[in-house]
Design a protein around this motif. Structure first.
Motif, PDB file in Angstrom:
ATOM      1  N   TYR A  30       0.953  -1.070  -0.041  1.00 28.17           N
ATOM      2  CA  TYR A  30       0.164  -0.212   0.033  1.00 28.17           C
ATOM      3  C   TYR A  30       0.758   1.208   0.104  1.00 28.17           C
ATOM      4  O   TYR A  30       1.571   1.504   1.176  1.00 28.17           O
ATOM      5  CB  TYR A  30      -0.976   0.047   1.209  1.00 28.17           C
ATOM      6  N   GLY A  31       0.906   1.960  -1.120  1.00 29.79           N
ATOM      7  CA  GLY A  31       1.899   2.969  -1.250  1.00 29.79           C
ATOM      8  C   GLY A  31       3.500   2.611  -1.107  1.00 29.79           C
ATOM      9  O   GLY A  31       3.778   1.688  -1.796  1.00 29.79           O
ATOM     10  N   ASP A  32       4.069   3.087   0.105  1.00 30.75           N
ATOM     11  CA  ASP A  32       5.455   2.745   0.208  1.00 30.75           C
ATOM     12  C   ASP A  32       5.411   1.770   1.294  1.00 30.75           C
ATOM     13  O   ASP A  32       6.535   1.105   1.660  1.00 30.75           O
ATOM     14  CB  ASP A  32       6.063   4.063   0.692  1.00 30.75           C
ATOM     15  N   THR A  33       4.267   1.168   1.674  1.00 30.84           N
ATOM     16  CA  THR A  33       4.330   0.113   2.769  1.00 30.84           C
ATOM     17  C   THR A  33       4.039  -1.227   2.301  1.00 30.84           C
ATOM     18  O   THR A  33       3.105  -1.622   1.874  1.00 30.84           O
ATOM     19  CB  THR A  33       3.286   0.600   3.874  1.00 30.84           C
ATOM     20  N   ASN A  34       4.710  -2.168   2.859  1.00 34.99           N
ATOM     21  CA  ASN A  34       4.606  -3.596   2.756  1.00 34.99           C
ATOM     22  C   ASN A  34       3.640  -4.077   3.483  1.00 34.99           C
ATOM     23  O   ASN A  34       4.269  -4.599   4.813  1.00 34.99           O
ATOM     24  CB  ASN A  34       5.755  -4.386   2.333  1.00 34.99           C
ATOM     25  N   ALA A  35       2.325  -4.168   3.429  1.00 30.98           N
ATOM     26  CA  ALA A  35       1.587  -4.713   4.615  1.00 30.98           C
ATOM     27  C   ALA A  35       2.045  -6.155   4.842  1.00 30.98           C
ATOM     28  O   ALA A  35       1.915  -6.912   6.034  1.00 30.98           O
ATOM     29  CB  ALA A  35       0.058  -4.542   4.288  1.00 30.98           C
ATOM     30  N   VAL A  36       2.175  -7.058   3.704  1.00 30.05           N
ATOM     31  CA  VAL A  36       2.564  -8.408   3.752  1.00 30.05           C
ATOM     32  C   VAL A  36       3.996  -8.463   3.007  1.00 30.05           C
ATOM     33  O   VAL A  36       3.940  -8.091   1.672  1.00 30.05           O
ATOM     34  CB  VAL A  36       1.679  -9.349   3.361  1.00 30.05           C
ATOM     35  N   ASP A  37       5.106  -8.923   3.434  1.00 31.78           N
ATOM     36  CA  ASP A  37       6.172  -8.715   2.864  1.00 31.78           C
ATOM     37  C   ASP A  37       7.187  -9.812   2.500  1.00 31.78           C
ATOM     38  O   ASP A  37       7.783 -10.336   3.095  1.00 31.78           O
ATOM     39  CB  ASP A  37       7.137  -7.833   3.858  1.00 31.78           C
ATOM     40  N   GLY A  38       6.699 -10.603   1.613  1.00 35.61           N
ATOM     41  CA  GLY A  38       7.376 -11.684   0.840  1.00 35.61           C
ATOM     42  C   GLY A  38       6.958 -12.935   1.811  1.00 35.61           C
ATOM     43  O   GLY A  38       8.133 -13.910   2.017  1.00 35.61           O
TER      44      GLY A  38
END
Length: 362
Positions: A30-38
């Motif tokens: 979401y934008g510059d934020t990885n709510a779930v990151d790989g």
């Protein structure tokens, strides 16, 4: 993905045995934020896996991507070997139970439970039969003609659970389903879900921020933090052998002692020496569970001992929570309710066995 449904002891065809779920390199941005990151995660067929974490840790976003309500930025979701990443939610054969019951107030209980079957164009007689079977599984067949407003909160949640099970889902997802219930009712619902899980063998993915709920319900727990899984394992593995300081402090109550380590000996900020056997020098944290602390016991040679003054004593029924002010800050011990007569202001000594503490380098 469909197979023949399981027939339970009563002869009712309600649900298939659970299916496995594979999450591979799943990302949601979401934008510059990885709510779930790989995230990579294998959910075993027929297990009850809990996604545990604080608000904003990514657990609900992951659940939403498994359900199909949220599209991943990248990565895949696979059920029993079939890629469903781009499959619409209504074609995934996945049941969902939300915190809010979302029952139709103008319809009786039976019609509410029938609703997913009606959407799937199941004939009326068949959907009535299967809806009644689902109500019997949650032990509410006698409430079929009642309206949701005539039921208690726990009964309404069981109706929502029956509705999620009625179309024989491959996987059942539960998003903080008991958050609005009081403690006693929440514990009964936890037992109810465990019973249904044992009876039907459906794969359940359960989201909660409640550590005690996760410990009580789960076959395995995945602890989330900032969009990643910090550790996954059985409740006992995570509680007794946390891999990170975050897991140690998030799952259950912990005492955290700051200090520095040199040649396998940790010296707390208050000057207490503790042997850790850890290689490497530097600052770190020592974690000790309150129930492992011994109060006013004679420490053996080499056993750490921290002295202080009792700041508070809380009676909790089976045990007492003793809070002490020490040179290392506020420390907590839990002892049997009849095992201590300490009162605020009394001097106290905390000690613990050598295997009770875990060291984490900064």
């Amino acid at each position: 993905m469909n197979s023949q449904p399981t027939v339970d002891a009563a002869g009712s065809e309600l649900t298939q045995r659970g299916r496995s779920v594979q999450i591979e390199k799943l990302v949601k941005t979401y934008g510059d934020t990885n709510a779930v990151d790989g995230v990579d995660l294998d959910i075993h067929a027929g297990e009850l896996l809990t996604l545990l974490g604080a608000s904003g840790s990514g657990k609900t976003t992951l659940l939403s991507m498994i359900a199909g309500f949220t599209s991943p930025t990248s990565g895949t979701v696979t059920v029993a070997g079939t890629d469903i990443t781009r499959t619409p939610p209504h074609q995934r054969d996945i049941g969902m139970v939300f915190q809010q019951y979302s029952l139709f107030p103008h319809m009786n209980v039976l019609v509410n439970v029938e609703f997913p079957l009606k959407q799937r164009r199941v004939p009326r007689a068949e959907r009535r039969r299967r809806a009644m079977q689902a109500l019997e599984v949650v032990e509410l067949g006698h409430k079929a003609e009642a309206r949701p407003g005539e039921l208690s909160g726990g009964q309404q949640q069981r109706i929502a659970l029956a509705r999620a099970l009625v179309f024989s889902p491959n996987v059942l997802l539960m998003d903080e389903p008991f958050g609005a219930l009081d403690r006693a009712l929440r514990e009964r619902m936890q037992s109810e879900v465990r019973r249904i899980h044992r009876d039907l063998g459906v794969t359940i993915v359960f989201v909660t921020h409640d550590q005690q709920e996760a410990l009580a319900m789960s076959d395995r727990i995945a602890v989330f933090d900032r969009g990643n899984i910090e550790q996954i394992g059985t409740p006992e593995e995570l509680y007794e052998s946390p891999a990170t300081l975050h897991v140690a402090t998030f799952l259950g109550e912990s005492n955290v002692l700051g200090g520095s380590c040199r040649q396998g000996v940790f010296r707390t900020d208050g000057g207490v020496r503790v042997c850790t056997g850890q290689a490497g020098d530097g600052t770190g944290r020592l974690v000790v569970r309150p129930e492992r602390i011994l109060v006013d016991a004679e420490p053996s040679v080499g056993t750490p001992a921290i002295t202080g003054t009792v700041a508070d004593v809380v009676y909790l029924g089976a045990d007492r929570r003793i809070v002490a002010a020490t040179a290392d800050g506020e420390l907590v011990a839990r002892v049997p309710a009849n095992g201590s007569t300490l009162r605020p202001g009394d001097p106290v000594t905390f000690t613990w066995p050598s295997d009770a503490a875990r060291y984490f380098a900064d």
